[in-house]
Design a protein around this motif. Structure first.
Motif, PDB file in Angstrom:
ATOM      1  N   LEU A 265      39.762  65.468 -45.439  1.00 14.17           N
ATOM      2  CA  LEU A 265      40.528  66.688 -45.718  1.00 14.17           C
ATOM      3  C   LEU A 265      42.032  66.539 -45.532  1.00 14.17           C
ATOM      4  O   LEU A 265      42.782  67.440 -45.874  1.00 14.17           O
ATOM      5  CB  LEU A 265      40.029  67.835 -44.824  1.00 14.17           C
TER       6      LEU A 265
ATOM      7  N   LEU B 186      37.428  73.601 -43.373  1.00 17.77           N
ATOM      8  CA  LEU B 186      35.996  73.631 -43.034  1.00 17.77           C
ATOM      9  C   LEU B 186      35.508  72.190 -43.150  1.00 17.77           C
ATOM     10  O   LEU B 186      35.552  71.584 -44.221  1.00 17.77           O
ATOM     11  CB  LEU B 186      35.219  74.538 -43.982  1.00 17.77           C
TER      12      LEU B 186
ATOM     13  N   VAL C 222      32.681  69.121 -41.337  1.00 15.76           N
ATOM     14  CA  VAL C 222      31.628  68.712 -40.412  1.00 15.76           C
ATOM     15  C   VAL C 222      31.653  67.193 -40.340  1.00 15.76           C
ATOM     16  O   VAL C 222      31.824  66.506 -41.369  1.00 15.76           O
ATOM     17  CB  VAL C 222      30.246  69.230 -40.881  1.00 15.76           C
TER      18      VAL C 222
ATOM     19  N   GLN D  82      26.476  66.082 -41.141  1.00 16.67           N
ATOM     20  CA  GLN D  82      26.395  67.004 -42.278  1.00 16.67           C
ATOM     21  C   GLN D  82      24.939  67.227 -42.672  1.00 16.67           C
ATOM     22  O   GLN D  82      24.087  66.377 -42.453  1.00 16.67           O
ATOM     23  CB  GLN D  82      27.213  66.455 -43.453  1.00 16.67           C
TER      24      GLN D  82
ATOM     25  N   ILE E 185      25.491  73.038 -39.770  1.00 15.06           N
ATOM     26  CA  ILE E 185      26.699  73.302 -38.970  1.00 15.06           C
ATOM     27  C   ILE E 185      27.779  73.974 -39.833  1.00 15.06           C
ATOM     28  O   ILE E 185      28.442  74.924 -39.402  1.00 15.06           O
ATOM     29  CB  ILE E 185      27.215  72.002 -38.328  1.00 15.06           C
TER      30      ILE E 185
ATOM     31  N   GLY F 253      28.668  73.444 -54.630  1.00 17.50           N
ATOM     32  CA  GLY F 253      27.260  73.748 -54.371  1.00 17.50           C
ATOM     33  C   GLY F 253      27.083  74.414 -53.012  1.00 17.50           C
ATOM     34  O   GLY F 253      26.316  75.371 -52.873  1.00 17.50           O
ATOM     35  N   PHE F 254      27.816  73.915 -52.034  1.00 19.27           N
ATOM     36  CA  PHE F 254      27.739  74.472 -50.681  1.00 19.27           C
ATOM     37  C   PHE F 254      28.163  75.946 -50.684  1.00 19.27           C
ATOM     38  O   PHE F 254      27.422  76.824 -50.239  1.00 19.27           O
ATOM     39  CB  PHE F 254      28.620  73.646 -49.751  1.00 19.27           C
TER      40      PHE F 254
HETATM   41  C1  LIG Z   1      31.133  71.080 -47.031  1.00 15.01           C
HETATM   42  C2  LIG Z   1      30.624  70.872 -45.601  1.00 15.01           C
HETATM   43  C3  LIG Z   1      31.549  71.620 -44.636  1.00 15.01           C
HETATM   44  C4  LIG Z   1      29.209  71.452 -45.497  1.00 15.01           C
HETATM   45  O1  LIG Z   1      28.784  71.381 -44.146  1.00 15.01           O
HETATM   46  P1  LIG Z   1      27.275  70.969 -43.766  1.00 15.01           P
HETATM   47  O2  LIG Z   1      27.117  71.186 -42.315  1.00 15.01           O
HETATM   48  O3  LIG Z   1      27.006  69.608 -44.298  1.00 15.01           O
HETATM   49  O4  LIG Z   1      26.429  72.019 -44.604  1.00 15.01           O
HETATM   50  P2  LIG Z   1      25.113  72.792 -44.107  1.00 15.01           P
HETATM   51  O5  LIG Z   1      24.183  71.796 -43.522  1.00 15.01           O
HETATM   52  O6  LIG Z   1      25.503  73.942 -43.269  1.00 15.01           O
HETATM   53  O7  LIG Z   1      24.531  73.274 -45.488  1.00 15.01           O
HETATM   54  C5  LIG Z   1      24.360  74.663 -45.778  1.00 15.01           C
HETATM   55  C6  LIG Z   1      23.701  74.768 -47.117  1.00 15.01           C
HETATM   56  O8  LIG Z   1      24.552  74.216 -48.127  1.00 15.01           O
HETATM   57  C7  LIG Z   1      23.847  73.182 -48.828  1.00 15.01           C
HETATM   58  N1  LIG Z   1      24.777  72.130 -49.155  1.00 15.01           N
HETATM   59  C8  LIG Z   1      25.498  71.389 -48.289  1.00 15.01           C
HETATM   60  N2  LIG Z   1      26.250  70.507 -48.955  1.00 15.01           N
HETATM   61  C9  LIG Z   1      25.973  70.694 -50.275  1.00 15.01           C
HETATM   62  C10 LIG Z   1      26.399  70.082 -51.472  1.00 15.01           C
HETATM   63  N3  LIG Z   1      27.275  69.079 -51.458  1.00 15.01           N
HETATM   64  N4  LIG Z   1      25.910  70.528 -52.641  1.00 15.01           N
HETATM   65  C11 LIG Z   1      25.013  71.524 -52.667  1.00 15.01           C
HETATM   66  N5  LIG Z   1      24.563  72.167 -51.560  1.00 15.01           N
HETATM   67  C12 LIG Z   1      25.038  71.736 -50.392  1.00 15.01           C
HETATM   68  C13 LIG Z   1      22.801  72.694 -47.868  1.00 15.01           C
HETATM   69  O9  LIG Z   1      21.733  72.101 -48.563  1.00 15.01           O
HETATM   70  C14 LIG Z   1      22.400  73.970 -47.180  1.00 15.01           C
HETATM   71  O10 LIG Z   1      21.522  74.717 -48.001  1.00 15.01           O
HETATM   72  P3  LIG Z   1      20.013  75.001 -47.540  1.00 15.01           P
HETATM   73  O11 LIG Z   1      20.104  75.654 -46.193  1.00 15.01           O
HETATM   74  O12 LIG Z   1      19.508  75.882 -48.622  1.00 15.01           O
HETATM   75  O13 LIG Z   1      19.398  73.663 -47.481  1.00 15.01           O
HETATM   76  C15 LIG Z   1      30.545  69.368 -45.236  1.00 15.01           C
HETATM   77  O14 LIG Z   1      29.767  68.700 -46.190  1.00 15.01           O
HETATM   78  C16 LIG Z   1      31.886  68.670 -45.125  1.00 15.01           C
HETATM   79  O15 LIG Z   1      32.505  68.634 -44.049  1.00 15.01           O
HETATM   80  N6  LIG Z   1      32.351  68.088 -46.259  1.00 15.01           N
HETATM   81  C17 LIG Z   1      33.619  67.331 -46.248  1.00 15.01           C
HETATM   82  C18 LIG Z   1      34.804  68.269 -46.084  1.00 15.01           C
HETATM   83  C19 LIG Z   1      34.866  69.304 -47.188  1.00 15.01           C
HETATM   84  O16 LIG Z   1      34.770  68.991 -48.369  1.00 15.01           O
HETATM   85  N7  LIG Z   1      35.071  70.592 -46.770  1.00 15.01           N
HETATM   86  C20 LIG Z   1      35.219  71.690 -47.705  1.00 15.01           C
HETATM   87  C21 LIG Z   1      36.654  71.843 -48.052  1.00 15.01           C
HETATM   88  S1  LIG Z   1      36.883  73.136 -49.246  1.00 15.01           S
END
Ligand SMILES: CC(C)(COP(=O)(O)OP(=O)(O)OC[C@H]1O[C@@H](n2cnc3c(N)ncnc32)[C@H](O)[C@@H]1OP(=O)(O)O)[C@@H](O)C(=O)NCCC(=O)NCCS
Length: 137
Positions: free
Chosen positions: A23, A71, A73, A78, A82, A115-116
């Motif tokens: 990030l 945001l 993790v 991940q 969280i 997707g998230f």
């Molecule tokens: C994006 C991020 C914060 C998600 O955190 P995480 O703890 O891995 O996500 P969670 O485990 O809480 O997932 C929550 C839901 O989102 C879904 N999800 C997580 N990542 C996903 C992805 N890349 N594509 C689709 N769905 C996704 C999970 O499957 C889950 O759904 P479910 O409960 O139906 O299975 C993490 O992947 C991260 O730190 N990424 C790198 C930094 C980043 O890009 N941050 C966002 C900046 S805008």
């Protein structure tokens, strides 16, 4: 794992996490970003922590919209829910301030984040965001 407000001893771990999560950018000094956040809305800067910090969500409220930044993790943690928990905590803290809508920006190329957020009730707005730097870091 608990969710709590950022505290100063977290600084080094938080910055390391932001680097690890991809990030950070050369034009944003993460230390200054932390200073600015903690001097405006300290209670909107949330960390997820076990023994170490494993996630962050930095929010702000401008009186019209709430915004969520940094945001992240820990890559090895991940997919455990969280990120969802951090976002829900940030939303809850914003709601408690009377904030009617929360916004966030996703960098182009970060398709995974779409997707998230989409799965957590966020939809893409039909707007282009414009920015102008006022203080070079
Ligand atoms: C994006 C991020 C914060 C998600 O955190 P995480 O703890 O891995 O996500 P969670 O485990 O809480 O997932 C929550 C839901 O989102 C879904 N999800 C997580 N990542 C996903 C992805 N890349 N594509 C689709 N769905 C996704 C999970 O499957 C889950 O759904 P479910 O409960 O139906 O299975 C993490 O992947 C991260 O730190 N990424 C790198 C930094 C980043 O890009 N941050 C966002 C900046 S805008």
């Amino acid at each position: 794992m608990i969710l709590r407000t950022y505290a100063e001893p977290d600084r080094e771990a938080v910055i390391a996490l932001w680097h690890a999560a991809g990030l950070t950018r050369p034009w944003n000094d993460p230390g200054r970003d932390i200073d600015r956040a903690t001097s405006t809305w300290p209670e909107l800067f949330v960390v997820a922590a076990a023994e170490e910090v494993v996630g962050t969500a930095m929010a702000g409220y401008d009186g019209h919209r709430g915004w969520v930044y940094y945001l992240a993790v820990e890559p090895g943690r991940q997919g455990e829910g969280i990120g969802r928990a951090l976002l829900a905590e940030a939303e809850s803290r914003l709601t408690a301030l009377g904030c009617p809508k929360v916004m966030l920006m996703v960098r182009r190329g970060n398709e995974g984040a779409h997707g998230f957020y989409g799965g957590l009730g966020y939809s893409e707005d039909e707007v282009a965001t414009f920015g102008k730097r006022l203080i070079p870091d």
